[in-house]
Write a protein that holds these residues in place. Structure first.
Motif, PDB file in Angstrom:
ATOM      1  N   THR A 184      -2.306  -0.903  -3.893  1.00  0.00           N
ATOM      2  CA  THR A 184      -1.376  -1.985  -4.212  1.00  0.00           C
ATOM      3  C   THR A 184      -1.946  -2.969  -5.227  1.00  0.00           C
ATOM      4  N   THR A 185      -3.215  -3.355  -5.071  1.00  0.00           N
ATOM      5  CA  THR A 185      -3.784  -4.403  -5.924  1.00  0.00           C
ATOM      6  C   THR A 185      -3.783  -4.031  -7.406  1.00  0.00           C
ATOM      7  N   PRO A 186      -4.351  -2.870  -7.805  1.00  0.00           N
ATOM      8  CA  PRO A 186      -4.275  -2.526  -9.239  1.00  0.00           C
ATOM      9  C   PRO A 186      -2.855  -2.285  -9.714  1.00  0.00           C
ATOM     10  N   MET A 187      -1.984  -1.721  -8.855  1.00  0.00           N
ATOM     11  CA  MET A 187      -0.591  -1.500  -9.254  1.00  0.00           C
ATOM     12  C   MET A 187       0.096  -2.828  -9.564  1.00  0.00           C
ATOM     13  N   GLU A 188      -0.064  -3.809  -8.663  1.00  0.00           N
ATOM     14  CA  GLU A 188       0.553  -5.117  -8.876  1.00  0.00           C
ATOM     15  C   GLU A 188      -0.064  -5.826 -10.064  1.00  0.00           C
ATOM     16  N   MET A 189      -1.361  -5.693 -10.249  1.00  0.00           N
ATOM     17  CA  MET A 189      -2.058  -6.334 -11.364  1.00  0.00           C
ATOM     18  C   MET A 189      -1.471  -5.901 -12.702  1.00  0.00           C
ATOM     19  N   LEU A 190      -1.291  -4.605 -12.886  1.00  0.00           N
ATOM     20  CA  LEU A 190      -0.743  -4.075 -14.136  1.00  0.00           C
ATOM     21  C   LEU A 190       0.752  -4.376 -14.260  1.00  0.00           C
ATOM     22  N   LYS A 191       1.481  -4.197 -13.159  1.00  0.00           N
ATOM     23  CA  LYS A 191       2.932  -4.404 -13.187  1.00  0.00           C
ATOM     24  C   LYS A 191       3.285  -5.837 -13.551  1.00  0.00           C
ATOM     25  N   ILE A 192       2.569  -6.802 -12.989  1.00  0.00           N
ATOM     26  CA  ILE A 192       2.871  -8.214 -13.243  1.00  0.00           C
ATOM     27  C   ILE A 192       2.670  -8.570 -14.713  1.00  0.00           C
ATOM     28  N   GLN A 193       1.597  -8.042 -15.334  1.00  0.00           N
ATOM     29  CA  GLN A 193       1.376  -8.343 -16.760  1.00  0.00           C
ATOM     30  C   GLN A 193       2.548  -7.829 -17.606  1.00  0.00           C
ATOM     31  N   LEU A 194       2.996  -6.616 -17.314  1.00  0.00           N
ATOM     32  CA  LEU A 194       4.076  -6.006 -18.090  1.00  0.00           C
ATOM     33  C   LEU A 194       5.405  -6.705 -17.829  1.00  0.00           C
ATOM     34  N   GLN A 195       5.668  -7.057 -16.575  1.00  0.00           N
ATOM     35  CA  GLN A 195       6.923  -7.732 -16.245  1.00  0.00           C
ATOM     36  C   GLN A 195       6.993  -9.122 -16.861  1.00  0.00           C
ATOM     37  N   ASP A 196       5.863  -9.834 -16.865  1.00  0.00           N
ATOM     38  CA  ASP A 196       5.876 -11.231 -17.305  1.00  0.00           C
ATOM     39  C   ASP A 196       5.744 -11.387 -18.810  1.00  0.00           C
ATOM     40  N   ALA A 197       5.384 -10.304 -19.502  1.00  0.00           N
ATOM     41  CA  ALA A 197       5.223 -10.386 -20.957  1.00  0.00           C
ATOM     42  C   ALA A 197       6.525 -10.809 -21.626  1.00  0.00           C
ATOM     43  N   GLY A 198       7.651 -10.315 -21.121  1.00  0.00           N
ATOM     44  CA  GLY A 198       8.945 -10.676 -21.692  1.00  0.00           C
ATOM     45  C   GLY A 198       9.282 -12.140 -21.482  1.00  0.00           C
ATOM     46  N   ARG A 199       8.842 -12.713 -20.348  1.00  0.00           N
ATOM     47  CA  ARG A 199       9.088 -14.137 -20.093  1.00  0.00           C
ATOM     48  C   ARG A 199       8.332 -15.005 -21.086  1.00  0.00           C
ATOM     49  N   ILE A 200       7.071 -14.662 -21.334  1.00  0.00           N
ATOM     50  CA  ILE A 200       6.253 -15.431 -22.283  1.00  0.00           C
ATOM     51  C   ILE A 200       6.855 -15.353 -23.683  1.00  0.00           C
ATOM     52  N   ALA A 201       7.292 -14.128 -24.076  1.00  0.00           N
ATOM     53  CA  ALA A 201       7.893 -13.952 -25.419  1.00  0.00           C
ATOM     54  C   ALA A 201       9.195 -14.735 -25.540  1.00  0.00           C
TER      55      ALA A 201
END
Length: 312
Positions: free
Chosen positions: A120-137
């Motif tokens: 779960t930890t590495p999956m969530e770590m990678l998923k959160i970066q990809l999901q939140d990239a659109g918010r930052i942009a």
């Protein structure tokens, strides 16, 4: 009554199939949850789940709602398989000495939650970066006053680029950032979910030795999942904040769980710990409802029945 015994390969297939179906159905809501949890006061881009999804489609297209889905679909199979199989394993061994009490059910859930964080930890770590990239942009485009002059907009990385970067800069520990917060979320979740599901499902069983209809398993999974999800949502907010590597220029950074709690309370108030709670409930309810239906329908056993049996 002892739990129904299912072979380990069947458990792994059931968990994997359930995870793939569930994630495909609810991933856009999970993306909205991550973005709502990550936005801080002064940089609020989204007002609700629907507002987040509408703005995501407008700025990133339909498939923008599935940012990070590949990571989830790849790793959710072992994650769900470990979680469900570990719970059954612990329940079986804890029931050998007699009746499976509520305390033993909670201990089994604790064991399952502890085992699953390996994936779960590495999956969530990678998923959160990809999901939140659109918010930052989107924040840079729609709220330019928050972006310092001369700031260059970074390109959105892929999951493989993120993995290589984290391994190169921080080693395997980089993928396990937020492990403590993940344990604080997943262990209590499983302690609540598995006993609650088992007891709700028992109400629909046909006789002492019978099984519950699939719709009872689905409803029980949905109710237990949404209850556990809302109960641990404050820790999920902390975990999401800790695992996010990129932030807006005016957003806080955190050194650990205690620092995160202190800054959220000071700058956003207690209500911030409930951000994305209804999104998380909407994600977890069908996800675990589907998981239990797949499990109790015996999809794994059905698939394995087509394989040739070895002669003893």
């Amino acid at each position: 009554m002892a739990d129904k015994q299912i072979s380990l390969p069947a458990k792994l297939i059931n968990g994997g199939v359930a995870g793939l179906i569930g994630v495909t159905c609810v991933f856009p809501i999970d993306l909205a949850k991550t973005r709502l949890q990550n936005q801080q006061n002064g940089s609020r881009l989204y007002t609700s789940m629907s507002d987040c999804l509408i703005k995501t489609i407008r700025s990133e297209g339909y498939f923008g709602m599935y940012r990070g889905a590949a990571v989830n679909l790849t790793l959710v199979t072992p994650e769900k398989a470990i979680k469900l199989a570990a719970n059954d394993f612990f329940r079986h061994h804890l029931s050998k000495d007699g009746k499976l009490t509520l305390l033993k059910e909670m201990l089994a859930g604790c064991g399952a939650g502890t085992c699953q964080v390996i994936v779960t930890t590495p999956m969530e770590m990678l998923k959160i970066q990809l999901q939140d990239a659109g918010r930052i942009a989107a924040q840079r485009k729609l709220m330019p006053e928050l972006v310092p002059a001369g700031t260059v907009e970074p390109k959105s990385p892929t999951a493989m680029q993120l993995t290589r970067q984290l391994l190169r800069e921080k080693g395997i520990a980089g993928l396990y950032k937020g492990l403590g917060a993940t344990l604080l979320r997943d262990v209590p979740f499983s302690i609540i979910y598995f006993p609650l599901f088992a007891n709700l499902n028992n109400f629909g069983k046909r006789g002492a030795e019978g099984t519950a209809p699939f719709y009872v398993s689905f409803i029980s999974g949905c109710l237990a999942g949404s209850t556990a999800a809302v109960a641990v949502n404050p820790v999920d907010v902390i975990k999401t904040r800790l695992q996010s590597l990129n932030r807006g220029s005016t957003e806080d950074t955190y050194s650990g769980v205690t620092d995160c709690i202190r800054k959220i309370l000071r700058n956003e108030g207690p209500s911030a710990f409930l951000k994305g709670a209804y999104c998380r409930a909407l994600v977890i309810a069908p996800l675990f409802g589907i998981a239990q239906v797949v499990y109790f329908l015996g999809v794994g056993e059905f698939i394995l029945s087509f394989l040739p049996k070895r002669d003893n």
